[in-house]
Scaffold this motif. Structure first.
Motif, PDB file in Angstrom:
ATOM      1  N   ILE A   1     -18.173  21.624  50.848  1.00 36.56           N
ATOM      2  CA  ILE A   1     -18.233  23.134  50.967  1.00 36.56           C
ATOM      3  C   ILE A   1     -17.163  23.699  50.056  1.00 36.56           C
ATOM      4  O   ILE A   1     -15.867  23.207  50.434  1.00 36.56           O
ATOM      5  CB  ILE A   1     -18.522  23.921  52.207  1.00 36.56           C
ATOM      6  N   ALA A   2     -17.377  24.699  49.290  1.00 36.64           N
ATOM      7  CA  ALA A   2     -16.216  25.264  48.559  1.00 36.64           C
ATOM      8  C   ALA A   2     -16.843  26.578  47.934  1.00 36.64           C
ATOM      9  O   ALA A   2     -18.042  26.875  48.015  1.00 36.64           O
ATOM     10  CB  ALA A   2     -16.020  24.323  47.262  1.00 36.64           C
ATOM     11  N   LEU A   3     -16.075  27.450  47.332  1.00 38.43           N
ATOM     12  CA  LEU A   3     -16.251  28.616  46.593  1.00 38.43           C
ATOM     13  C   LEU A   3     -16.223  28.403  45.138  1.00 38.43           C
ATOM     14  O   LEU A   3     -14.889  28.534  44.411  1.00 38.43           O
ATOM     15  CB  LEU A   3     -15.391  29.616  47.243  1.00 38.43           C
ATOM     16  N   PRO A   4     -17.468  28.109  44.514  1.00 38.87           N
ATOM     17  CA  PRO A   4     -17.139  27.959  42.834  1.00 38.87           C
ATOM     18  C   PRO A   4     -16.657  29.270  42.109  1.00 38.87           C
ATOM     19  O   PRO A   4     -16.853  30.430  42.864  1.00 38.87           O
ATOM     20  CB  PRO A   4     -18.325  27.510  42.624  1.00 38.87           C
ATOM     21  N   VAL A   5     -16.134  29.018  41.259  1.00 36.21           N
ATOM     22  CA  VAL A   5     -15.657  30.269  40.292  1.00 36.21           C
ATOM     23  C   VAL A   5     -16.883  30.958  39.929  1.00 36.21           C
ATOM     24  O   VAL A   5     -16.634  32.267  40.021  1.00 36.21           O
ATOM     25  CB  VAL A   5     -14.687  29.597  39.037  1.00 36.21           C
ATOM     26  N   GLU A   6     -18.016  30.502  39.528  1.00 36.88           N
ATOM     27  CA  GLU A   6     -18.838  31.352  39.380  1.00 36.88           C
ATOM     28  C   GLU A   6     -19.345  32.084  40.358  1.00 36.88           C
ATOM     29  O   GLU A   6     -19.871  33.403  40.113  1.00 36.88           O
ATOM     30  CB  GLU A   6     -20.088  30.488  38.715  1.00 36.88           C
ATOM     31  N   ASP A   7     -19.532  31.600  41.501  1.00 35.14           N
ATOM     32  CA  ASP A   7     -19.882  32.519  42.919  1.00 35.14           C
ATOM     33  C   ASP A   7     -19.136  33.493  43.040  1.00 35.14           C
ATOM     34  O   ASP A   7     -19.576  34.565  43.226  1.00 35.14           O
ATOM     35  CB  ASP A   7     -20.186  31.792  43.904  1.00 35.14           C
ATOM     36  N   TYR A   8     -17.745  33.357  42.985  1.00 33.76           N
ATOM     37  CA  TYR A   8     -16.725  34.462  43.156  1.00 33.76           C
ATOM     38  C   TYR A   8     -16.856  35.407  41.785  1.00 33.76           C
ATOM     39  O   TYR A   8     -16.623  36.681  42.421  1.00 33.76           O
ATOM     40  CB  TYR A   8     -15.427  33.691  42.793  1.00 33.76           C
ATOM     41  N   LEU A   9     -17.089  35.138  40.687  1.00 34.42           N
ATOM     42  CA  LEU A   9     -17.369  35.962  39.675  1.00 34.42           C
ATOM     43  C   LEU A   9     -18.726  36.891  39.888  1.00 34.42           C
ATOM     44  O   LEU A   9     -18.898  38.007  39.569  1.00 34.42           O
ATOM     45  CB  LEU A   9     -17.504  35.395  38.370  1.00 34.42           C
ATOM     46  N   HIS A  10     -19.785  36.279  40.332  1.00 33.70           N
ATOM     47  CA  HIS A  10     -20.995  36.850  40.746  1.00 33.70           C
ATOM     48  C   HIS A  10     -20.663  38.123  41.915  1.00 33.70           C
ATOM     49  O   HIS A  10     -21.173  39.147  41.679  1.00 33.70           O
ATOM     50  CB  HIS A  10     -22.007  36.161  41.208  1.00 33.70           C
ATOM     51  N   ALA A  11     -19.649  37.635  42.640  1.00 36.26           N
ATOM     52  CA  ALA A  11     -19.425  38.534  43.992  1.00 36.26           C
ATOM     53  C   ALA A  11     -18.739  39.797  43.290  1.00 36.26           C
ATOM     54  O   ALA A  11     -18.825  40.877  43.686  1.00 36.26           O
ATOM     55  CB  ALA A  11     -18.548  38.031  44.835  1.00 36.26           C
ATOM     56  N   LEU A  12     -17.811  39.417  42.199  1.00 34.63           N
ATOM     57  CA  LEU A  12     -17.086  40.598  41.736  1.00 34.63           C
ATOM     58  C   LEU A  12     -17.913  41.399  40.761  1.00 34.63           C
ATOM     59  O   LEU A  12     -17.816  42.827  40.646  1.00 34.63           O
ATOM     60  CB  LEU A  12     -15.938  40.101  40.870  1.00 34.63           C
ATOM     61  N   ILE A  13     -18.850  41.102  40.334  1.00 38.72           N
ATOM     62  CA  ILE A  13     -19.882  41.931  39.287  1.00 38.72           C
ATOM     63  C   ILE A  13     -20.874  42.681  40.282  1.00 38.72           C
ATOM     64  O   ILE A  13     -20.934  43.923  40.111  1.00 38.72           O
ATOM     65  CB  ILE A  13     -20.859  41.197  38.498  1.00 38.72           C
ATOM     66  N   SER A  14     -20.851  41.978  41.611  1.00 40.07           N
ATOM     67  CA  SER A  14     -21.827  43.125  42.593  1.00 40.07           C
ATOM     68  C   SER A  14     -20.666  44.127  43.233  1.00 40.07           C
ATOM     69  O   SER A  14     -21.236  45.246  43.531  1.00 40.07           O
ATOM     70  CB  SER A  14     -21.860  42.033  43.656  1.00 40.07           C
TER      71      SER A  14
END
Length: 208
Positions: free
Chosen positions: A131-144
């Motif tokens: 389990i990890a926090l991928p960069v893309e998921d982090y960036l999606h969160a920032l857009i939200s």
């Protein structure tokens, strides 16, 4: 077909079904925490600036509680199977990181970094194959986060807080500039990034 082979295949299928169910139980728990935090944070649009810190204090225990879920997932998921199962919790994890980023912004007016986001949700580097926090998921969160801040900029004016849109505008423009320097190859992420210009426009209109 050899009966022994059939028995082995059935055993493997049963194990996979059992594993999927265990993961789903934890993802459901993650969903509950995410929905609770989103519901609480939605109150920022009708809360005075003076009452925001108290509101954030009601969110933090739920945010901390996410760590128990990530720990459980790390114990359930077999080694080197992160990419096999990650789609089960991706949306929930993005929502949790969005909540963490919003709490950070409203608390410090700063951007939550990727390492700090991973630390808050309890994801450890040694679990990266599970389990990890991928960069893309982090960036999606920032857009939200930007989407939510554009709403806040408008609603703050309604509450008579005319300074908030100015602060949000500066933060969002800096974040947008950072995004513009990234090489975004994911189509969905690129489209969501492109939509940020409309959020910036909404924030600017809220200032006028």
């Amino acid at each position: 077909m050899d009966p022994q082979l059939l028995e082995n295949l059935n055993g493997l299928l049963d194990k996979e079904v059992d594993l999927r169910e265990k993961i789903r139980e934890q993802v459901n728990e993650l969903d509950k925490k995410a929905r609770t935090m989103v519901g609480l944070l939605n109150k920022i649009h009708s809360t005075s600036p003076e009452a925001i810190p108290a509101l954030l204090d009601t969110v933090r225990p739920h945010l901390s509680g996410v760590q128990s879920v990530t720990l459980s997932l790390s114990e359930i998921i077999p080694q080197n199977q992160f990419w096999r199962w990650k789609d089960m919790w991706t949306n929930s994890l993005r929502t949790v990181v969005f909540c963490a980023a919003l709490v950070e912004y409203l608390s410090t007016r700063a951007l939550l970094s990727l390492p700090d986001a991973a630390k808050i949700i309890g994801v450890r580097e040694e679990w990266s194959d599970r389990i990890a926090l991928p960069v893309e998921d982090y960036l999606h969160a920032l857009i939200s986060l930007v989407n939510e801040l554009s709403r806040l900029a408008i609603n703050s004016v309604t509450l008579g807080n005319f300074e908030e849109p100015l602060k949000i505008s500066q933060f969002v423009k800096e974040l947008f500039a950072g995004f513009s320097m990234l090489n975004l190859k994911n189509d969905l992420l690129r489209r969501r990034y492109d939509s940020l210009k409309y959020d910036i426009k909404k924030i600017e209109e809220g200032q006028s």
